[in-house]
Design an enzyme around this catalytic site. Structure first.
Site, PDB file in Angstrom:
ATOM      1  CB  THR A 292      -0.900   0.011   1.244  1.00 18.34           C
ATOM      2  OG1 THR A 292      -0.068  -0.120   2.413  1.00 18.34           O
ATOM      3  CG2 THR A 292      -1.905  -1.117   1.210  1.00 18.34           C
ATOM      4  CB  SER A 293       0.391   4.696  -1.175  1.00 20.61           C
ATOM      5  OG  SER A 293       0.395   4.299  -2.521  1.00 20.61           O
ATOM      6  CB  ALA A 294       2.268   2.412   4.153  1.00 21.03           C
ATOM      7  CG  LEU A 301      -9.468   5.028   3.038  1.00 23.65           C
ATOM      8  CD1 LEU A 301      -9.736   6.529   2.949  1.00 23.65           C
ATOM      9  CD2 LEU A 301     -10.383   4.272   2.082  1.00 23.65           C
ATOM     10  CB  CYS A 437      15.825  -8.272 -17.624  1.00 21.80           C
ATOM     11  SG  CYS A 437      17.271  -7.654 -18.497  1.00 21.80           S
TER      12      CYS A 437
END
Length: 584
Positions: A292-294, A301, A437
């Site tokens: 998550t965008s923590a 959220l 890669c």
């Protein structure tokens, strides 16, 4: 840029537009083909990659200039974006554009070997490097958050992180106990992974797990993200019902099948619920992580708020929102610790959630490791890392040809060939066709030179842009991620990425960037990026050989200095001079 006709259909001049009548900007899409409008391919490539970052196929919220990570921007404002594009088209082949946190601030005469663009994003002096101070300055229009590859114009969508994610889960598989009758495990068949976050970075997780043969359940609060991952082939299916999702992945695990299922919900609620069910014997989860965008509490959220309420709640009272988000992260992480206690392989996937959870009250947030010390550091010690390239022609066949060229260059690398085959079969291109890669020291330059030859001969229909993630062997200081638990305790020493940027500038990279914050947040990392263009010229070949040798070489150097024996072996084997390598 919006174009407005000079006259209406009846030949009269249109009335001046009021603010409410100003049309929305059309979607940004990078030009394709071998014709350029800039005066050099270095400037043209920078312009196209900036545009590609904001292509709706690539960016999370292109209308707000947000590329990924919730707040990572490609430019500070649309006026700044327009000025960058205009300046790149006018830039002479011996000039360099300076970009300060997404705003073009100067053009200087340098030379053809110098980068066409030098970029610095989000950098703050130590005592001021906090989220509140950053947001104050951002609100004043003085800075922006560049993430890693958003503000350095080399983000290529979820495809850009997929191979690194695939490598990580392959390493996780090798770390698990061998199955009956086998000496070692080499896939995730018969396992169930739980994770969260299907945004620009986390969206690679479900496909990375299934490419390794496992079943995976991924949680996201935003249904549109899950729908997008299904549409692009990164996720098999999703549902709004947890019981349905769980039944699907349990059946896949029991059958030893690869399957990815998304479920709409908040990880801070679903992870604890799944831990309760595991403790009740209803499910057995083997691997747990999170993307998550923590890193930014305003991009996570909290429990009790809907997606529709998110933006206004964060803007109206950032401090209160931060407290709520951190409390939710604490619940999220405590459940992860619970899975670890139950025997699952649990790791932080580089989003700083452990530190945010600790600030939210969790006292065991760092009980599980980050993915780099757990699985990736041996690769970094060899200078191996994410080597990515983009076809400016826009023709997918150019990527197919370069895939074959890389496989031919490294015939002994079975894992690389297997990855290229799987990528060619499964990866949905987002924006300009691209590939990634992992290649190491004294390998990347061979690929760069081969691409340049293919451009020169006409085998490829246009130049190739070669860059990498900032998450690389020698380009970052990030104590909660890439440099966590260094052998010599040098986790927070930030000289290394600065030296990397300086060396890439001196070696002839097409553009070079130095950022603060990246995927872990303000105050927690310094990192650098480089991009070099293969345009088929002899000058490009000279630059590519130097940059693509020296850049990963700094990773070997950094790990030699930290005391890693494998890095010393690589330095000796491949001829890297490290003056005090054998000093007592």
């Amino acid at each position: 840029m919006t174009e407005t006709p000079d006259q209406t259909a009846n030949g009269t001049a249109p009335a001046p537009a009021t603010p409410a009548e100003v049309p929305a900007r059309p979607p940004v899409r990078a030009p394709r083909g071998a014709e350029r409008t800039a005066k050099s391919w270095g400037a043209e490539a920078a312009k196209r990659m900036l545009m590609n970052n904001l292509d709706p196929e690539v960016a999370e919220h292109p209308e707000d200039l947000v590329v990924y990570g919730g707040t990572g921007r490609a430019a500070r404002s649309w006026d700044a974006y327009d000025a960058i594009v205009r300046t790149l088209d006018e830039l002479e082949p011996d000039e360099t554009l300076l970009v300060q946190s997404g705003k073009p601030v100067g053009v200087f005469r340098t030379h053809e070997w110098a980068p066409r663009v030098l970029i610095a994003n989000s950098n703050l002096v130590g005592d001021w490097a906090t989220w509140p101070e950053f947001r104050r300055l951002e609100d004043l229009g003085l800075t922006m958050y560049g993430q890693m590859t958003a503000g350095s114009w080399i983000y290529i969508g979820t495809q850009g992180i997929l191979q690194g994610t695939y490598e990580t889960f392959a390493a996780v598989a090798r770390s698990l106990p061998a199955r009956e009758g086998e000496d070692a495990r080499d896939d995730l068949a018969g396992t169930l992974t739980l994770t969260a976050g299907a945004g620009g970075m986390g969206g690679a997780q479900p496909l990375a797990v299934t490419l390794n043969g496992g079943a995976v359940l991924i949680v996201d609060v935003d249904e549109t993200r899950l729908a997008r991952r299904v549409a692009h082939g990164y996720l098999d299916e999703y549902t709004t019902d947890l019981d349905t999702a769980l039944a699907r992945v349990i059946a896949a695990k029991q059958a030893g099948e690869a399957l990815s299922v998304g479920v709409v919900g908040n990880a801070a609620e679903i992870f604890p619920e799944l831990l309760r069910r595991q403790q009740a014997g209803e499910v057995q989860i083997d691997i747990v992580t999170d993307q998550t965008s923590a890193h930014d509490p305003l991009a996570y959220l909290p429990v009790g708020l809907s997606v529709a309420q998110w933006k206004d709640a964060a803007a109206s009272d950032p401090a209160a929102f931060t407290d709520r988000a951190r409390a939710s992260m604490a619940a999220h992480v405590e459940a992860m610790v619970g899975f670890m206690d139950a025997g699952a392989a649990v790791f932080d996937y580089g989003n700083s959630i452990r530190r945010e959870a600790e600030l939210g009250g969790s006292n065991r947030a760092f009980a599980f490791p980050g993915f780099v010390p757990a699985y990736i550091r041996p690769l970094f010690a060899e200078g191996r890392g994410p080597f990515r390239w983009v076809a400016l022609s826009g023709d997918p066949e150019d990527i197919a040809k370069t895939d074959r060229a890389v496989a031919e260059l490294f015939p002994e690398d079975a894992a690389l060939r297997r990855w290229l085959e799987k990528a060619g079969e499964t990866v949905h291109f987002e924006g300009l066709p691209a590939r990634i890669c992992w290649l190491g020291y004294k390998e990347r330059h061979l690929a760069g030179l081969r691409f340049n030859e293919m451009v020169a001969s006409g085998e490829l229909k246009g130049p190739i842009v070669i860059g990498r993630d900032h998450l690389d062997a020698g380009s970052v200081a990030s104590p909660y991620r890439e440099t966590e638990a260094m052998a010599d305790g040098s986790d927070a020493i930030a000289d290394w990425p600065l030296l990397n940027a300086l060396l890439n500038t001196a070696s002839g990279a097409s553009w070079v960037s130095i950022h603060h914050g990246g995927g872990v947040g303000i105050g927690r990392s310094i990192h650098a990026g480089q991009v070099t263009v293969a345009d088929g010229t002899p000058l490009a070949a000279e630059k590519l050989e130097r940059v693509l040798t020296n850049d990963p070489g700094t990773g070997v150097m950094r790990h030699v200095d930290a005391g890693y024996e494998r890095a010393r072996e690589v330095a000796r084997e491949r001829g890297l001079t490290v003056p005090m390598m054998d000093a007592p």
